[in-house]
Design a protein around this motif. Structure first.
Motif, mmCIF file in Angstrom:
data_model
loop_
_atom_site.group_PDB
_atom_site.id
_atom_site.type_symbol
_atom_site.label_atom_id
_atom_site.label_comp_id
_atom_site.label_asym_id
_atom_site.label_seq_id
_atom_site.Cartn_x
_atom_site.Cartn_y
_atom_site.Cartn_z
ATOM 1 N N ILE A 403 0.836 -1.198 0.000
ATOM 2 C CA ILE A 403 0.000 0.000 0.000
ATOM 3 C C ILE A 403 0.875 1.254 0.000
ATOM 4 N N GLY A 404 1.883 1.256 0.879
ATOM 5 C CA GLY A 404 2.768 2.410 0.976
ATOM 6 C C GLY A 404 3.509 2.705 -0.317
ATOM 7 N N SER A 405 4.042 1.645 -0.979
ATOM 8 C CA SER A 405 4.805 1.858 -2.205
ATOM 9 C C SER A 405 3.921 2.355 -3.338
ATOM 10 N N PHE A 406 2.707 1.811 -3.450
ATOM 11 C CA PHE A 406 1.796 2.271 -4.491
ATOM 12 C C PHE A 406 1.379 3.725 -4.278
ATOM 13 N N ILE A 407 1.021 4.060 -3.051
ATOM 14 C CA ILE A 407 0.507 5.409 -2.785
ATOM 15 C C ILE A 407 1.625 6.459 -2.837
ATOM 16 N N VAL A 408 2.753 6.192 -2.177
ATOM 17 C CA VAL A 408 3.866 7.152 -2.200
ATOM 18 C C VAL A 408 4.400 7.310 -3.611
ATOM 19 N N GLY A 409 4.569 6.175 -4.317
ATOM 20 C CA GLY A 409 5.036 6.248 -5.696
ATOM 21 C C GLY A 409 4.063 7.007 -6.575
ATOM 22 N N GLY A 410 2.763 6.783 -6.360
ATOM 23 C CA GLY A 410 1.761 7.499 -7.144
ATOM 24 C C GLY A 410 1.817 8.996 -6.901
ATOM 25 N N ILE A 411 2.013 9.390 -5.645
ATOM 26 C CA ILE A 411 2.113 10.825 -5.316
ATOM 27 C C ILE A 411 3.343 11.435 -5.981
ATOM 28 N N PHE A 412 4.472 10.720 -5.930
ATOM 29 C CA PHE A 412 5.694 11.208 -6.574
ATOM 30 C C PHE A 412 5.465 11.422 -8.067
ATOM 31 N N CYS A 413 4.812 10.439 -8.690
ATOM 32 C CA CYS A 413 4.643 10.498 -10.137
ATOM 33 C C CYS A 413 3.646 11.585 -10.545
ATOM 34 N N VAL A 414 2.562 11.715 -9.804
ATOM 35 C CA VAL A 414 1.579 12.757 -10.110
ATOM 36 C C VAL A 414 2.174 14.146 -9.906
ATOM 37 N N SER A 415 3.078 14.270 -8.930
ATOM 38 C CA SER A 415 3.684 15.576 -8.623
ATOM 39 C C SER A 415 4.733 15.984 -9.644
ATOM 40 N N GLN A 416 5.392 15.003 -10.261
ATOM 41 C CA GLN A 416 6.529 15.283 -11.135
ATOM 42 C C GLN A 416 6.222 16.271 -12.268
ATOM 43 N N PRO A 417 5.091 16.158 -12.992
ATOM 44 C CA PRO A 417 4.831 17.116 -14.080
ATOM 45 C C PRO A 417 4.593 18.543 -13.609
ATOM 46 N N PHE A 418 4.256 18.721 -12.335
ATOM 47 C CA PHE A 418 3.923 20.052 -11.826
ATOM 48 C C PHE A 418 5.113 20.738 -11.140
ATOM 49 N N MET A 419 6.277 20.090 -11.191
ATOM 50 C CA MET A 419 7.459 20.710 -10.605
ATOM 51 C C MET A 419 7.863 21.946 -11.418
#
Length: 544
Positions: A403-419
């Motif tokens: 659960i942690g890897s999916f959610i944290v990884g998903g947050i990282f990936c969703v955030s990346q285009p908005f950097m």
């Protein structure tokens, strides 16, 4: 090494309760002589299989080309003709390429308005895959190799799962490993692009030994040692992928490159003499005599003693019940509402991890710089991910880390285009962190899926889930096309699928402290708070 405790004969209590297989496997040890020999044989399959899945990245490399200009091809010509490739903006259609203007003009002064069909091509690397099969201006053909491989793997997983569950892990692994080596070497002699494509698909479909070998690896030791055993083999898989780009660098001719990586696996044919079958599979098929004989062989090889009374009281499916067809067993598995729900969640898991992992791998060779080093450096991130996988699952079981890897990884990936564009290094850091988490998730899903289903359909269910996941690998090569709409769209899709998978994991049971289930009834009670005593007499296989 066998411990002092495992060398002693352990008496059995006087009750008549059936003995679980894990109790016997624990007395055989996890890293005795037998397990180490088996691990070495498995390690070769893991290391080479990792190369087979993605060797097309280097074997079918993109090269520059142009129309052949005879006046400019002679040695010592003072003129320079620009190289083009499939992504050149000057190419306006198939078989249409820039040609030189009238011969009175210099060859390097291309007139971009002069277009005509090329009669002959010149390639920057004359002996490359693209050059030998004449694929200039047919940019859709090289990526088709990867697509066919993924499609072949999807079909092959369904076949391998059935063979493994019906005929045994060893039989499936030896057959697939040998066919993979033969077909891989055969495709290196292909005389046309379409013939190469046929061999690529066949190799992926019937030459992938990883699935049965994985099942053998988790069934050879007791449940609590399986994660450590698997972590070692996963690092062998990663090392194979790290070595592959350096082989491609040192052996640049694509035919020789394929021969170098496929030839070593011809040795898998000898596994039919040295590799032992899964004890758990033998018991699940009612082959008690063969299973006991194998236990005694392992005990002798590891220099340990196991009480024969303990062995004789092992809980197993009887001979008559085991005669039910594999098709009926698979149908019965799907008829279970609990099994069906788990299967649907597992399909989402597998789609997510293959889409993300293959998408990341494809992106690595598109980064500017040395593509061999870029690929190796990205794959090296898998080593700490594999070690983290072992440590996390040893302490935090299965469900919470996934659960942690999916959610944290998903947050990282969703955030990346908005950097912010001025902080590109943050986006790169998120990319590398997401790669580690993606590998971490992949490893857990591979293990977790195998623990949710009964032994007699375990490989089939695992393979069906993995096969569906190949849809993700089929779509992954197309994700860069989404960047034409918005550069951050691929990353956003990766992140959202990862978040969805994390949410669905909340509804899955924890499997860490349970024994591998041998029957549907045992599998259904996994994760239930109230302990249900299992009665083998109630597990009827005939009424399907």
């Amino acid at each position: 090494m066998a411990t002092k405790k495992s060398q002693e004969t352990t008496p059995l209590d006087g009750d008549e309760a059936p003995v679980k297989l894990d109790e016997v496997l624990s007395k055989l040890g996890a890293f005795g002589k037998h397990q180490m020999i088996t691990m070495c044989m498995l390690a070769l399959v893991y290391a080479t299989n990792s190369m087979y899945n993605v060797n097309y990245v280097f074997a079918v490399e993109d090269v520059n080309y142009r129309c052949k200009v005879p006046e400019c091809e002679s040695a010592g010509s003072p003129y320079i003709v620009p190289w083009l490739n499939a992504s050149s903006p000057h190419l306006e259609g198939p078989k249409q390429c820039l040609q030189h203007p009238p011969l009175s003009a210099q060859c390097h002064t291309f007139n971009t308005s002069v277009l005509r069909e090329c009669q002959e091509w010149a390639y920057e690397i004359p002996n490359s895959f693209v050059a030998e099969f004449g694929l200039a201006c047919e940019e859709w053909k090289p990526p088709l190799v990867g697509t066919i491989h993924s499609f072949g793997s999807m079909i092959g997983l369904l076949i391998q799962g059935q063979i493994s569950d019906r005929f045994g892990r060893k039989t499936a692994a030896v057959f697939a490993g040998t066919m993979g080596a033969v077909l891989g070497l055969t495709k290196s002699f292909a005389t046309s692009f379409w013939l190469y494509l046929v061999f690529e698909g066949l190799e992926a479909a019937i030459g992938d030994a990883l699935s049965p070998m994985f099942m053998l690896s988790i069934e050879i030791v007791e449940k609590k040692r399986a994660v450590l055993f698997q972590m070692i083999l996963l690092n062998c898989y990663t090392i194979g992928q790290i070595i592959m780009p350096f082989i491609a660098w040192g052996v640049p001719y694509w035919r020789n490159f394929l021969r170098v990586i496929y030839a070593p696996t011809l040795i898998i044919l000898t596994y039919s003499f040295f590799l032992d079958e899964s004890i758990r599979w033998l018991f699940s098929k009612g082959k008690k005599k063969q299973a006991i004989k194998l236990i005694e062989k392992i005990a002798k090889r590891n220099n340990v003693k196991v009480d024969k009374t303990l062995i004789n009281k092992l809980d197993y499916i009887d001979e008559d019940s085991s005669k039910v067809t594999d098709r009926k067993l698979l149908i019965k598995t799907f008829r279970s509402r609990i099994m069906l729900q788990r299967f649907l969640v597992c399909m989402v898991w597998w789609f997510t991890i293959t889409l993300i992992n293959f998408g990341m791998m494809i992106s690595s060779v598109l980064i500017s710089g040395n593509k061999y080093l870029n690929f190796a450096l990205l794959i090296m991130m898998d080593i700490p991910a594999n070690i983290f996988y072992w440590l996390a699952l040893s302490k935090y079981k299965r469900k919470l880390p996934l659960i942690g890897s999916f959610i944290v990884g998903g947050i990282f990936c969703v955030s990346q285009p908005f950097m912010p564009k001025g902080y590109a290094w943050i986006g790169l850091a998120l990319f590398m962190a997401f790669e580690m988490l993606a590998t971490f998730s992949y490893n857990i899903v591979y293990m977790y899926t195998s623990e949710l289903f009964p032994t007699y359909t375990r490989n089939s269910m695992h393979s069906i889930c993995s096969a569906f996941g190949r849809v993700g690998s089929l779509l992954a090569p197309q994700t860069p096309l989404l960047m034409t709409y918005w550069t951050g769209l691929p990353a956003l899709i990766f992140g959202l699928t990862s978040l969805l998978s994390g949410f669905l994991t909340l509804f899955m049971p924890e499997t860490a402290k349970t024994q591998l289930p041998d029957t549907i009834r045992e599998a259904e009670v996994i994760g239930k708070r109230s302990v249900i005593k299992y009665d083998p007499a109630k597990e009827s296989l005939k009424g399907t």
